[in-house]
Motif scaffolding. Structure first.
Motif, short mmCIF file in Angstrom:
data_model
loop_
_atom_site.label_atom_id
_atom_site.label_comp_id
_atom_site.label_asym_id
_atom_site.label_seq_id
_atom_site.Cartn_x
_atom_site.Cartn_y
_atom_site.Cartn_z
N LEU A 195 0.83 -1.21 0.00
CA LEU A 195 0.00 0.00 0.00
C LEU A 195 0.86 1.26 0.00
N GLY A 196 1.99 1.19 0.70
CA GLY A 196 2.89 2.35 0.74
C GLY A 196 3.35 2.74 -0.64
N ARG A 197 3.62 1.75 -1.47
CA ARG A 197 4.04 2.06 -2.85
C ARG A 197 2.88 2.66 -3.64
N ARG A 198 1.67 2.18 -3.39
CA ARG A 198 0.50 2.73 -4.09
C ARG A 198 0.25 4.19 -3.68
N LYS A 199 0.43 4.48 -2.41
CA LYS A 199 0.15 5.83 -1.92
C LYS A 199 1.09 6.87 -2.50
N GLU A 200 2.27 6.42 -2.93
CA GLU A 200 3.22 7.35 -3.52
C GLU A 200 2.67 7.99 -4.79
N SER A 201 1.76 7.30 -5.47
CA SER A 201 1.18 7.84 -6.70
C SER A 201 -0.27 8.31 -6.50
N TYR A 202 -0.71 8.38 -5.24
CA TYR A 202 -2.08 8.79 -4.94
C TYR A 202 -2.27 10.26 -5.28
N VAL A 203 -3.41 10.59 -5.86
CA VAL A 203 -3.68 11.97 -6.27
C VAL A 203 -4.27 12.75 -5.10
N GLY A 204 -3.57 13.81 -4.67
CA GLY A 204 -4.05 14.64 -3.57
C GLY A 204 -3.79 14.01 -2.22
N PRO A 205 -4.27 14.64 -1.14
CA PRO A 205 -4.09 14.09 0.21
C PRO A 205 -4.75 12.72 0.35
N TRP A 206 -4.09 11.84 1.10
CA TRP A 206 -4.64 10.52 1.39
C TRP A 206 -5.22 10.52 2.79
N LEU A 207 -6.46 10.03 2.94
CA LEU A 207 -7.08 9.87 4.24
C LEU A 207 -7.47 8.40 4.44
N PRO A 208 -7.52 7.94 5.67
CA PRO A 208 -7.96 6.56 5.92
C PRO A 208 -9.39 6.34 5.44
N GLU A 209 -9.71 5.10 5.15
CA GLU A 209 -11.09 4.76 4.79
C GLU A 209 -11.98 4.94 6.02
N PRO A 210 -13.07 5.69 5.91
CA PRO A 210 -13.94 5.92 7.08
C PRO A 210 -14.49 4.60 7.63
N LEU A 211 -14.44 4.48 8.95
CA LEU A 211 -14.90 3.26 9.62
C LEU A 211 -16.07 3.62 10.53
N LEU A 212 -17.23 3.05 10.26
CA LEU A 212 -18.39 3.28 11.12
C LEU A 212 -18.14 2.60 12.45
N THR A 213 -18.24 3.36 13.54
CA THR A 213 -17.98 2.81 14.87
C THR A 213 -19.20 2.98 15.76
N ALA A 214 -19.43 2.00 16.59
CA ALA A 214 -20.56 2.01 17.50
C ALA A 214 -20.30 2.97 18.66
N PRO A 215 -21.37 3.42 19.34
CA PRO A 215 -21.19 4.34 20.48
C PRO A 215 -20.25 3.82 21.55
N ASP A 216 -20.21 2.48 21.75
CA ASP A 216 -19.34 1.95 22.81
C ASP A 216 -17.87 2.13 22.47
N VAL A 217 -17.54 2.27 21.17
CA VAL A 217 -16.15 2.56 20.80
C VAL A 217 -15.79 3.97 21.22
N ALA A 218 -16.71 4.91 20.97
CA ALA A 218 -16.46 6.30 21.36
C ALA A 218 -16.30 6.43 22.87
N GLU A 219 -17.00 5.58 23.62
CA GLU A 219 -16.91 5.63 25.08
C GLU A 219 -15.58 5.09 25.58
N ASP A 220 -14.95 4.23 24.82
CA ASP A 220 -13.61 3.72 25.14
C ASP A 220 -12.61 4.71 24.55
N VAL A 221 -12.25 5.74 25.35
CA VAL A 221 -11.51 6.88 24.81
C VAL A 221 -10.17 6.48 24.20
N GLU A 222 -9.51 5.48 24.78
CA GLU A 222 -8.21 5.08 24.24
C GLU A 222 -8.36 4.41 22.88
N LEU A 223 -9.36 3.52 22.76
CA LEU A 223 -9.58 2.86 21.47
C LEU A 223 -10.05 3.87 20.44
N ALA A 224 -10.96 4.77 20.84
CA ALA A 224 -11.46 5.79 19.91
C ALA A 224 -10.32 6.66 19.40
#
Length: 294
Positions: A73-102
């Motif tokens: 993936l690192g090699r692919r990102k070198e040719s990525y157009v524009g800024p690269w952001l992580p793929e959005p991950l839908l997280t449940a409310p209990d993840v947000a409550e676990d501040v370290e994991l969130a």
């Protein structure tokens, strides 16, 4: 119980852990799912009677597969157009409550992890996020324990110098989001400036497929101006608040289709980061997850 049944039971029991490990190493839910498939194919062929710690063994397999994919993936990102952001991950409310994991899966933290070398990232995630022992990590990354300790020390120092500053309380998050939404709904430019940190950063990821900002926008006045321009499109759109990567986020839809997911980073009651993902490849899985969660 057959060997396959036992393997399936163990794999299912640790699946969420394995997915999170792979996602934190790769920043891609789709690639993390591929790692799970590869992990399963290797796991089902293992003689379970020879395994003392099934969790550690599964994490080792998943980590190795993710590390190999990370280098690609690192090699692919070198040719990525524009800024690269992580793929959005839908997280449940209990993840947000676990501040370290969130915090560990937040857009801001994943971008910090992107600045590490692949092995450093793996060591940091396995040690600092999941608390694995150095001996276990050494087996996962094919290094000696002493070398892993040194890598962990370097990675901790690197991340500490760049990681987001702190964890925001639920009350601060709610108040800031309410102020942000009021400013957005009323088109109050000054209200937008007031809720943005002076050094706020706006990043957009279109992947060269759809229009997005080619460079980061920094500063409250510039970001507020950009948001004010974007308000003109909202009359035709629906906006919903959700949890993405353990943080609050806005999903913008046109004609029922996700157009943009903007994750929001808050610190000291102000918005310090806005991460807008528009690349359709990174939004397709999220749409399916939202449908399944309803």
């Amino acid at each position: 119980m057959t060997g396959t049944d036992r393997a399936t039971e163990a794999f299912v029991a640790h699946r969420n852990l394995l997915f999170t490990v792979a996602y934190e190493l790769l920043g891609s839910a789709a690639d993390a799912e591929d790692v799970l498939q590869e992990t399963w194919l290797r796991w089902v062929g293992v003689d379970l009677d020879t395994i003392q710690d099934q969790r550690a063994y599964l994490v080792r397999i998943a980590s190795r597969q993710a590390l190999m994919r990370l280098r690609t993936l690192g090699r692919r990102k070198e040719s990525y157009v524009g800024p690269w952001l992580p793929e959005p991950l839908l997280t449940a409310p209990d993840v947000a409550e676990d501040v370290e994991l969130a915090d560990s899966v937040s857009m801001a933290m994943l971008l910090v992890l992107e600045t590490l070398k692949p092995t450093e990232r793996a060591v940091f995630v396995l040690r600092e996020v999941f608390g694995l022992e150095y001996d276990e990590i050494a087996e996962a990354v094919d290094k000696k324990p002493d070398a892993v300790r040194q890598i962990a020390h370097r990675a901790r120092a690197h991340v500490a110098a760049r990681r987001p500053r702190g964890i925001v309380s639920a009350d601060e998050t709610r108040d800031a989001l309410e102020a942000f939404q009021r400013a957005i709904n009323t088109g109050d430019l000054q209200g937008l400036v007031d809720i943005l940190a002076p050094d706020v950063v706006f990043l957009g990821d279109g992947g060269g497929v759809v229009q997005a900002l080619p460079e980061p926008i920094v500063g409250a006045d510039k970001v507020a101006g950009l948001l004010a321009l974007g308000l003109r499109r909202l009359g035709e759109a629906s906006v919903e608040l959700t949890q993405i990567n353990g943080q609050p986020a806005l999903i913008l839809r046109f004609d029922g289709e996700i157009d943009t997911v903007t994750a929001i980073r808050l610190e000291d009651g102000l918005i310090t980061g806005l991460y807008a993902v528009r690349n359709p490849e990174k939004l397709s899985r999220l749409e399916r997850e939202i449908t399944l969660s309803r």
